[in-house]
Enzyme design. Structure first.
Site, PDB file in Angstrom:
ATOM      1  N   GLY A 133      -9.447 -14.147   4.513  1.00  0.00           N
ATOM      2  CA  GLY A 133     -10.348 -13.940   3.382  1.00  0.00           C
ATOM      3  C   GLY A 133     -10.873 -15.271   2.855  1.00  0.00           C
ATOM      4  O   GLY A 133     -11.977 -15.338   2.299  1.00  0.00           O
ATOM      5  N   HIS A 170      -7.818  -2.810   7.365  1.00  0.00           N
ATOM      6  CA  HIS A 170      -6.860  -2.807   8.462  1.00  0.00           C
ATOM      7  C   HIS A 170      -6.597  -1.337   8.826  1.00  0.00           C
ATOM      8  O   HIS A 170      -6.613  -0.476   7.939  1.00  0.00           O
ATOM      9  CB  HIS A 170      -5.569  -3.485   7.995  1.00  0.00           C
ATOM     10  CG  HIS A 170      -4.711  -4.056   9.091  1.00  0.00           C
ATOM     11  ND1 HIS A 170      -5.049  -4.013  10.425  1.00  0.00           N
ATOM     12  CD2 HIS A 170      -3.508  -4.693   9.045  1.00  0.00           C
ATOM     13  CE1 HIS A 170      -4.100  -4.606  11.129  1.00  0.00           C
ATOM     14  NE2 HIS A 170      -3.163  -5.031  10.321  1.00  0.00           N
ATOM     15  N   GLN A 227       0.830  -1.214   0.000  1.00  0.00           N
ATOM     16  CA  GLN A 227       0.000   0.000   0.000  1.00  0.00           C
ATOM     17  C   GLN A 227       0.865   1.265   0.000  1.00  0.00           C
ATOM     18  O   GLN A 227       0.470   2.300  -0.518  1.00  0.00           O
ATOM     19  CB  GLN A 227      -0.930   0.000   1.211  1.00  0.00           C
ATOM     20  CG  GLN A 227      -2.067  -1.009   1.091  1.00  0.00           C
ATOM     21  CD  GLN A 227      -2.956  -1.051   2.321  1.00  0.00           C
ATOM     22  OE1 GLN A 227      -2.979  -0.119   3.123  1.00  0.00           O
ATOM     23  NE2 GLN A 227      -3.682  -2.137   2.486  1.00  0.00           N
ATOM     24  N   ASP A 254      -5.351  -6.253  16.355  1.00  0.00           N
ATOM     25  CA  ASP A 254      -5.143  -7.235  15.285  1.00  0.00           C
ATOM     26  C   ASP A 254      -3.694  -7.736  15.257  1.00  0.00           C
ATOM     27  O   ASP A 254      -3.443  -8.943  15.160  1.00  0.00           O
ATOM     28  CB  ASP A 254      -5.511  -6.600  13.937  1.00  0.00           C
ATOM     29  CG  ASP A 254      -5.591  -7.623  12.818  1.00  0.00           C
ATOM     30  OD1 ASP A 254      -6.654  -8.245  12.667  1.00  0.00           O
ATOM     31  OD2 ASP A 254      -4.584  -7.806  12.111  1.00  0.00           O
TER      32      ASP A 254
HETATM   33  N1  LIG Z   1      -5.103 -12.016   4.566  1.00  0.00           N
HETATM   34  C1  LIG Z   1      -6.232 -11.846   5.252  1.00  0.00           C
HETATM   35  O1  LIG Z   1      -7.096 -12.719   5.291  1.00  0.00           O
HETATM   36  C2  LIG Z   1      -6.484 -10.563   5.977  1.00  0.00           C
HETATM   37  C3  LIG Z   1      -5.970  -9.374   5.523  1.00  0.00           C
HETATM   38  N2  LIG Z   1      -6.379  -8.193   6.076  1.00  0.00           N
HETATM   39  C4  LIG Z   1      -5.894  -6.933   5.523  1.00  0.00           C
HETATM   40  O2  LIG Z   1      -6.378  -6.817   4.182  1.00  0.00           O
HETATM   41  C5  LIG Z   1      -5.415  -6.137   3.366  1.00  0.00           C
HETATM   42  C6  LIG Z   1      -5.024  -7.019   2.196  1.00  0.00           C
HETATM   43  O3  LIG Z   1      -4.326  -8.147   2.701  1.00  0.00           O
HETATM   44  P1  LIG Z   1      -4.108  -9.495   1.866  1.00  0.00           P
HETATM   45  O4  LIG Z   1      -5.351  -9.837   1.152  1.00  0.00           O
HETATM   46  O5  LIG Z   1      -3.527 -10.466   2.831  1.00  0.00           O
HETATM   47  O6  LIG Z   1      -2.989  -9.015   0.831  1.00  0.00           O
HETATM   48  P2  LIG Z   1      -1.965  -9.903  -0.033  1.00  0.00           P
HETATM   49  O7  LIG Z   1      -0.647  -9.976   0.660  1.00  0.00           O
HETATM   50  O8  LIG Z   1      -2.631 -11.164  -0.400  1.00  0.00           O
HETATM   51  O9  LIG Z   1      -1.756  -8.973  -1.307  1.00  0.00           O
HETATM   52  C7  LIG Z   1      -2.845  -8.522  -2.089  1.00  0.00           C
HETATM   53  C8  LIG Z   1      -2.472  -8.207  -3.521  1.00  0.00           C
HETATM   54  O10 LIG Z   1      -1.471  -7.208  -3.577  1.00  0.00           O
HETATM   55  C9  LIG Z   1      -0.772  -7.396  -4.793  1.00  0.00           C
HETATM   56  N3  LIG Z   1       0.522  -6.668  -4.679  1.00  0.00           N
HETATM   57  C10 LIG Z   1       1.542  -6.955  -3.834  1.00  0.00           C
HETATM   58  N4  LIG Z   1       2.515  -6.043  -4.003  1.00  0.00           N
HETATM   59  C11 LIG Z   1       2.087  -5.174  -4.945  1.00  0.00           C
HETATM   60  C12 LIG Z   1       2.626  -3.982  -5.524  1.00  0.00           C
HETATM   61  N5  LIG Z   1       3.829  -3.529  -5.166  1.00  0.00           N
HETATM   62  N6  LIG Z   1       1.890  -3.340  -6.461  1.00  0.00           N
HETATM   63  C13 LIG Z   1       0.684  -3.791  -6.845  1.00  0.00           C
HETATM   64  N7  LIG Z   1       0.117  -4.904  -6.319  1.00  0.00           N
HETATM   65  C14 LIG Z   1       0.806  -5.573  -5.380  1.00  0.00           C
HETATM   66  C15 LIG Z   1      -0.636  -8.884  -4.941  1.00  0.00           C
HETATM   67  O11 LIG Z   1      -0.560  -9.231  -6.318  1.00  0.00           O
HETATM   68  C16 LIG Z   1      -1.934  -9.387  -4.332  1.00  0.00           C
HETATM   69  O12 LIG Z   1      -2.893  -9.639  -5.330  1.00  0.00           O
HETATM   70  C17 LIG Z   1      -4.258  -5.794   4.314  1.00  0.00           C
HETATM   71  O13 LIG Z   1      -4.518  -4.506   4.817  1.00  0.00           O
HETATM   72  C18 LIG Z   1      -4.387  -6.837   5.409  1.00  0.00           C
HETATM   73  O14 LIG Z   1      -3.817  -6.448   6.635  1.00  0.00           O
HETATM   74  C19 LIG Z   1      -7.315  -8.149   7.081  1.00  0.00           C
HETATM   75  C20 LIG Z   1      -7.852  -9.305   7.583  1.00  0.00           C
HETATM   76  C21 LIG Z   1      -7.389 -10.597   7.141  1.00  0.00           C
HETATM   77  C1  LIG Z   2      -6.791 -13.286   9.283  1.00  0.00           C
HETATM   78  C2  LIG Z   2      -6.554 -12.049  10.035  1.00  0.00           C
HETATM   79  O1  LIG Z   2      -7.474 -11.392  10.480  1.00  0.00           O
HETATM   80  C3  LIG Z   2      -5.175 -11.678  10.324  1.00  0.00           C
HETATM   81  C4  LIG Z   2      -4.573 -12.857  11.007  1.00  0.00           C
HETATM   82  O2  LIG Z   2      -5.194 -10.575  11.195  1.00  0.00           O
HETATM   83  C5  LIG Z   2      -4.377 -11.322   9.089  1.00  0.00           C
HETATM   84  O3  LIG Z   2      -4.355 -12.124   8.136  1.00  0.00           O
HETATM   85  O4  LIG Z   2      -3.767 -10.248   9.056  1.00  0.00           O
HETATM   86 MG   LIG Z   3      -7.141  -9.941  11.777  1.00  0.00          MG
HETATM   87 MG   LIG Z   4      -3.987  -8.935  10.552  1.00  0.00          MG
END
Ligand SMILES: NC(=O)C1=CN([C@@H]2O[C@H](COP(=O)(O)OP(=O)(O)OC[C@H]3O[C@@H](n4cnc5c(N)ncnc54)[C@H](O)[C@@H]3O)[C@@H](O)[C@H]2O)C=CC1
Ligand SMILES: CC(=O)[C@](C)(O)C(=O)O
Ligand SMILES: [Mg+2]
Ligand SMILES: [Mg+2]
Length: 348
Positions: free
Chosen positions: A153, A124, A103, A208
């Site tokens: 997710g 987040h 981000q 978190d």
């Molecule tokens: N993973 C999860 O289940 C959870 C994530 N979150 C929050 O949701 C948000 C997204 O997290 P995730 O889905 O885990 O992200 P992720 O790590 O899976 O990345 C999401 C996307 O970002 C793209 N990406 C990575 N670097 C890039 C760049 N330099 N330029 C353009 N695209 C780029 C990747 O291709 C990917 O499709 C974060 O703020 C995270 O803290 C919140 C709750 C749970």
């Molecule tokens: C799944 C979730 O909510 C976490 C563990 O906080 C994360 O993936 O960042």
């Molecule tokens: Mg969480």
């Molecule tokens: Mg988290």
């Protein structure tokens, strides 16, 4: 808002009964929701919103695994799937679902697209809370809010498909339209939340980061490893040690806790087990509490955010994470686990 008693403390929550899907659809009827990033949350949230009848598009870098996955999930290039810049332009609600470290890199591009009246959505509190480290400071004339599903997710999507709902927190950071809170809740219902509880960006990110480093992920692996090692050092086989450390917990006991609480799980075990568990939970609490305090302080000081940004901004961060994940996967405990999982009758 429904006022509920949480263990003696009154809190307000938003349920689907008082804020039904039809209302959420009405609130966002004129919006184009642009989900930027198709990693873990991106698919879960965008697919749930699409199935819930919202106007959703996906923005993702072309080429690569995430782009292909989006196509496989039914997003159509040029219609509902775009390069990030184009999706940013088309969207009225920008769901910033790149990894927290990514981000930072893309922020100048996103900021340019945030014309007055648009909404900026996070899952987040990270980018906004640690603005001194991320540089993420939105223009004053856009709404800024978050919905943070409290789980992966992957589970958000799975539970939605099963007709269940993962719960989420929500928070408004900036209300430019005067309608940010309603729009935020509508998004929360749209992504498939079971219910929503209110927080602010700071409390969301600090709780978190603590949770995932603590009982949800870090502490649980640590405590598993410690018990497994002690059992193995005392001559127990890998299958016995794994079953007594992990398999029984995930297959038998945690589902009971999920259903009706810890005391009920205890009550469904032998009185021998109850006697021992009631004697031992406090020593474990006392032994680990200083570690949790150290962890919370490290989160509070911004140290954990700093580590996460520095490490996950490196060009080879994925490969480095993979090496450490492989260390877990290749450990005797989790290799034993793989064999044990293969023996579950439903997998056979
Ligand atoms: N993973 C999860 O289940 C959870 C994530 N979150 C929050 O949701 C948000 C997204 O997290 P995730 O889905 O885990 O992200 P992720 O790590 O899976 O990345 C999401 C996307 O970002 C793209 N990406 C990575 N670097 C890039 C760049 N330099 N330029 C353009 N695209 C780029 C990747 O291709 C990917 O499709 C974060 O703020 C995270 O803290 C919140 C709750 C749970
Ligand atoms: C799944 C979730 O909510 C976490 C563990 O906080 C994360 O993936 O960042
Ligand atoms: Mg969480
Ligand atoms: Mg988290």
């Amino acid at each position: 808002m429904a006022k509920l008693n949480f263990g003696g403390v009154e809190e307000e929550v938003v349920t689907r009964e008082e804020f039904p899907l039809e209302k959420a659809r009405e609130v966002l009827a004129d919006d184009t929701i642009a989900v930027i990033g198709y990693g873990v949350q991106g698919p879960g949230q965008s697919l749930n919103m699409r199935d819930n009848g919202f106007n959703v598009i996906v923005g993702q870098r072309k080429g690569g695994k995430s782009w292909d996955k989006a196509i496989a999930d039914g997003w159509v290039p040029g219609e509902t799937l775009f390069e990030i810049e184009e999706a940013l332009e088309k969207g009225t609600i920008i769901c910033y679902l790149l990894s927290d470290a990514a981000q930072i890199e893309l922020w100048p591009t996103v900021k340019k697209a945030l014309t007055p009246g648009k909404s900026l959505y996070f899952s987040h509190g990270f980018g906004i809370t640690y603005k001194d480290k991320t540089g993420i400071v939105p223009p004053a004339d856009v709404d800024v809010f978050l919905v943070a599903p409290k789980g992966s997710g992957t589970s958000l999507r799975r539970m939605f498909v099963e007709g269940k709902g993962l719960n989420s927190s929500f928070a408004v950071f900036q209300d430019a339209t005067g309608n940010a809170r309603t729009r935020c809740i509508a998004m929360g219902i749209g992504v498939g939340s079971g219910y929503l509880f209110e927080t602010d960006f700071y409390r969301e990110v600090t709780s978190d980061l603590t949770g995932e480093r603590g009982t949800l992920m870090g502490a649980i692996q640590g405590i598993f490893a410690a018990q497994y090692e002690v059992l193995r050092a005392n001559g127990h086989s890998p299958s016995e040690a794994f079953n007594e450390t992990v398999e029984e917990l995930t297959q038998s006991l945690m589902p009971l806790v999920a259903e009706n609480g810890m005391d009920w799980m205890y009550a469904n075990c032998s009185t021998t087990a109850q006697r021992g568990a009631l004697d031992w939970w406090k020593p474990f609490r006392d032994a680990t509490k200083p570690v949790f305090e150290k962890l919370y302080n490290s989160v509070k000081s911004g140290e954990q955010a700093e580590i996460s940004i520095t490490r996950n901004s490196k060009a080879d961060y994925r490969e480095k994470l993979e090496v450490e994940l492989a260390e877990l996967r290749d450990s005797e405990m989790w290799r034993a686990g793989s064999t044990v999982r293969g023996l579950r009758p439903e997998r056979g």
